[in-house]
Design a protein around this motif. Sequence first.
Motif, PDB file in Angstrom:
ATOM      1  N   ALA A  69       2.065  12.149  -3.524  1.00 15.03           N
ATOM      2  CA  ALA A  69       3.097  12.895  -4.038  1.00 15.03           C
ATOM      3  C   ALA A  69       2.751  13.451  -5.179  1.00 15.03           C
ATOM      4  O   ALA A  69       2.756  14.773  -5.449  1.00 15.03           O
ATOM      5  N   ASP A  70       2.545  12.676  -6.143  1.00 15.19           N
ATOM      6  CA  ASP A  70       2.124  13.246  -7.519  1.00 15.19           C
ATOM      7  C   ASP A  70       0.673  14.324  -7.330  1.00 15.19           C
ATOM      8  O   ASP A  70       0.938  15.239  -8.208  1.00 15.19           O
ATOM      9  N   VAL A  71      -0.206  13.911  -6.846  1.00 16.96           N
ATOM     10  CA  VAL A  71      -1.393  14.747  -6.480  1.00 16.96           C
ATOM     11  C   VAL A  71      -1.029  15.956  -6.034  1.00 16.96           C
ATOM     12  O   VAL A  71      -1.380  16.952  -6.474  1.00 16.96           O
ATOM     13  N   THR A  97       1.002  -1.285  -0.056  1.00 15.50           N
ATOM     14  CA  THR A  97       0.091   0.092  -0.095  1.00 15.50           C
ATOM     15  C   THR A  97       0.939   1.282   0.146  1.00 15.50           C
ATOM     16  O   THR A  97       0.658   2.186  -0.844  1.00 15.50           O
ATOM     17  N   SER A  98       1.923   1.328   0.902  1.00 14.39           N
ATOM     18  CA  SER A  98       2.736   2.348   0.952  1.00 14.39           C
ATOM     19  C   SER A  98       3.558   2.690  -0.464  1.00 14.39           C
ATOM     20  O   SER A  98       3.758   3.787  -0.643  1.00 14.39           O
ATOM     21  N   ARG A  99       3.871   1.516  -1.078  1.00 14.30           N
ATOM     22  CA  ARG A  99       4.576   1.431  -2.502  1.00 14.30           C
ATOM     23  C   ARG A  99       3.791   2.397  -3.409  1.00 14.30           C
ATOM     24  O   ARG A  99       4.419   3.161  -4.093  1.00 14.30           O
ATOM     25  N   ALA A 158       7.393   0.425 -10.352  1.00 12.46           N
ATOM     26  CA  ALA A 158       8.107   1.200  -9.235  1.00 12.46           C
ATOM     27  C   ALA A 158       7.580   2.516  -9.554  1.00 12.46           C
ATOM     28  O   ALA A 158       8.279   3.421 -10.132  1.00 12.46           O
ATOM     29  N   PRO A 159       6.351   3.054  -8.775  1.00 13.92           N
ATOM     30  CA  PRO A 159       5.846   4.334  -9.194  1.00 13.92           C
ATOM     31  C   PRO A 159       6.685   5.509  -8.545  1.00 13.92           C
ATOM     32  O   PRO A 159       6.737   6.717  -8.993  1.00 13.92           O
ATOM     33  N   ALA A 160       7.446   5.171  -7.691  1.00 18.36           N
ATOM     34  CA  ALA A 160       8.378   6.205  -7.293  1.00 18.36           C
ATOM     35  C   ALA A 160       9.686   6.444  -8.002  1.00 18.36           C
ATOM     36  O   ALA A 160      10.366   7.251  -7.802  1.00 18.36           O
ATOM     37  N   ALA A 161       9.898   5.441  -8.987  1.00 19.57           N
ATOM     38  CA  ALA A 161      11.312   5.638  -9.725  1.00 19.57           C
ATOM     39  C   ALA A 161      11.041   6.583 -10.769  1.00 19.57           C
ATOM     40  O   ALA A 161      10.073   7.082 -11.182  1.00 19.57           O
TER      41      ALA A 161
END
Length: 131
Positions: free
Chosen positions: A14-16, A5-7, A67-70
């Motif tokens: 952060a994107d919003v 969930t955190s991933r 990896a959405p934070a990449a």
Amino acid sequence: MSATTSRFATPLVADVVAIAVFTIIGRASHEEALSVTGFLTTFWPFLVGAAIGWVITAAVPGGRSFAPAALWPAGVVVWISTVVFGMVLRAVSGQGTALPFVIVATLATGLLLLGWRAVAFAVSLRTASSV
């Protein structure tokens, strides 16, 4: 909150937030009303564009490794989708897409959407090296 969930939740939020910051700064710099309606009118096309970027990135082969934070590919795809689809939706809905706005929006959303990812990456490197 689970690791899975955190991933996804943290980068999504952060994107919003990045798109909201872009919207608020843009509206304020043009002395446009910061009303809820005004905010949402400017915000929604870019938010939908980012959502399309998330779907595109998640749909590429190897979906479990998404990896959405990449920075790459997620960050770049979300950024480009935010601008391209956001501008198309703005045009279709009768909002402005003047070239100077497109340039500023491209640079500002790039800074915000890629910037938080770069900071997160740098922090993760620092954390990993101190262990």
